[in-house]
Design an enzyme around this catalytic site. Structure first.
Site, PDB file in Angstrom:
ATOM      1  N   HIS A  94       0.935  -1.346  -0.172  1.00 30.55           N
ATOM      2  CA  HIS A  94       0.020   0.151  -0.188  1.00 30.55           C
ATOM      3  C   HIS A  94       0.847   1.258  -0.123  1.00 30.55           C
ATOM      4  O   HIS A  94       0.876   1.733  -0.905  1.00 30.55           O
ATOM      5  CB  HIS A  94      -1.113  -0.170   1.087  1.00 30.55           C
ATOM      6  CG  HIS A  94      -1.927   1.309   1.392  1.00 30.55           C
ATOM      7  ND1 HIS A  94      -2.238   1.704   2.423  1.00 30.55           N
ATOM      8  CD2 HIS A  94      -2.427   1.894   0.237  1.00 30.55           C
ATOM      9  CE1 HIS A  94      -2.916   2.852   2.328  1.00 30.55           C
ATOM     10  NE2 HIS A  94      -3.061   2.842   1.189  1.00 30.55           N
ATOM     11  N   PRO A 117      -0.498  -2.472  10.268  1.00 33.03           N
ATOM     12  CA  PRO A 117      -1.432  -1.530  11.189  1.00 33.03           C
ATOM     13  C   PRO A 117      -1.681  -0.123  10.630  1.00 33.03           C
ATOM     14  O   PRO A 117      -2.485   0.299  11.059  1.00 33.03           O
ATOM     15  CB  PRO A 117      -0.813  -1.417  12.364  1.00 33.03           C
ATOM     16  CG  PRO A 117       0.634  -1.800  12.300  1.00 33.03           C
ATOM     17  CD  PRO A 117       0.862  -2.626  11.087  1.00 33.03           C
ATOM     18  N   CYS A 118      -0.934   0.161   9.387  1.00 27.18           N
ATOM     19  CA  CYS A 118      -1.059   1.663   9.140  1.00 27.18           C
ATOM     20  C   CYS A 118      -2.586   1.875   8.678  1.00 27.18           C
ATOM     21  O   CYS A 118      -3.085   2.679   8.938  1.00 27.18           O
ATOM     22  CB  CYS A 118      -0.107   1.718   8.051  1.00 27.18           C
ATOM     23  SG  CYS A 118       1.663   1.562   8.452  1.00 27.18           S
ATOM     24  N   HIS A 119      -3.110   0.882   7.755  1.00 24.15           N
ATOM     25  CA  HIS A 119      -4.268   0.925   7.496  1.00 24.15           C
ATOM     26  C   HIS A 119      -4.994  -0.205   7.090  1.00 24.15           C
ATOM     27  O   HIS A 119      -6.218  -0.348   6.430  1.00 24.15           O
ATOM     28  CB  HIS A 119      -4.287   1.714   5.674  1.00 24.15           C
ATOM     29  CG  HIS A 119      -3.396   3.057   5.650  1.00 24.15           C
ATOM     30  ND1 HIS A 119      -1.879   2.767   5.365  1.00 24.15           N
ATOM     31  CD2 HIS A 119      -3.561   4.199   6.027  1.00 24.15           C
ATOM     32  CE1 HIS A 119      -1.374   3.917   5.555  1.00 24.15           C
ATOM     33  NE2 HIS A 119      -2.224   4.850   5.846  1.00 24.15           N
ATOM     34  N   GLY A 120      -4.424  -1.282   8.003  1.00 22.55           N
ATOM     35  CA  GLY A 120      -5.379  -2.654   7.974  1.00 22.55           C
ATOM     36  C   GLY A 120      -5.022  -3.410   6.920  1.00 22.55           C
ATOM     37  O   GLY A 120      -6.143  -4.309   6.946  1.00 22.55           O
TER      38      GLY A 120
END
Ligand code: FES
Length: 154
Positions: A94, A117-120
């Site tokens: 991503h 964890p940044c955007h799942g």
């Protein structure tokens, strides 16, 4: 111009996999990138193999060691005869964060692989993107086994 010796030394690295037990993972650095190496369990391999291709968002193996555009089967994500070893560039496709899933207590996400964890974004046990915003599977670096338990990356 020829690259100097230090640049050549960084171009490829050798990693001894012998100390990495089943269920363990290590991270090594190659050309400034984290390389995730996981010694997968039988369960992790089976789960990856059972996923129908139609469920994969990214159908490309993203593996320079197999034919271009080879499908993202578990076999095409690993080296022949070396299925337990999943070797990938640990950079989320991503926006380039480093996913969790290497350390024993890490959240590995819903698919048991890696979780960014940044955007799942969630990756399965073959490092294929299954959920979240990342568009591509985690990439495999160029590598080869130089002995039963040693690999050369790059
Ligand atoms: S960088 Fe991994 S989900 Fe955004």
């Amino acid at each position: 111009m020829n690259p100097d010796a230090s640049a050549q030394a960084l171009a490829s690295i050798e990693v001894d996999l012998a100390p990495v037990e089943v269920g363990q993972a290590i991270t090594v650095m190659w050309r400034g990138k984290p390389i995730f190496i996981r010694h997968r369990t039988d369960k992790e391999i089976e789960e990856a193999k059972e996923v129908p291709m139609s469920e994969l968002r990214d159908q490309d193996a993203r593996n320079p060691n197999v034919d271009a555009n080879a499908p993202a089967t578990d076999a095409n994500r690993t080296a022949e005869g070396k299925e337990p070893w999943l070797i990938m560039i640990g950079i989320c496709t991503h926006l380039g964060c480093i996913p969790k899933g290497q350390a024993p207590g890490d959240n590995k996400g819903e698919y048991g692989g890696w979780f960014c964890p940044c955007h799942g974004s969630q990756y399965d046990t073959a490092g294929r993107i299954r959920k979240g915003p990342a568009p591509e599977n985690l990439w495999i670096p160029p590598y080869e086994f130089t002995s039963d338990t040693k690999i050369k990356i790059g």
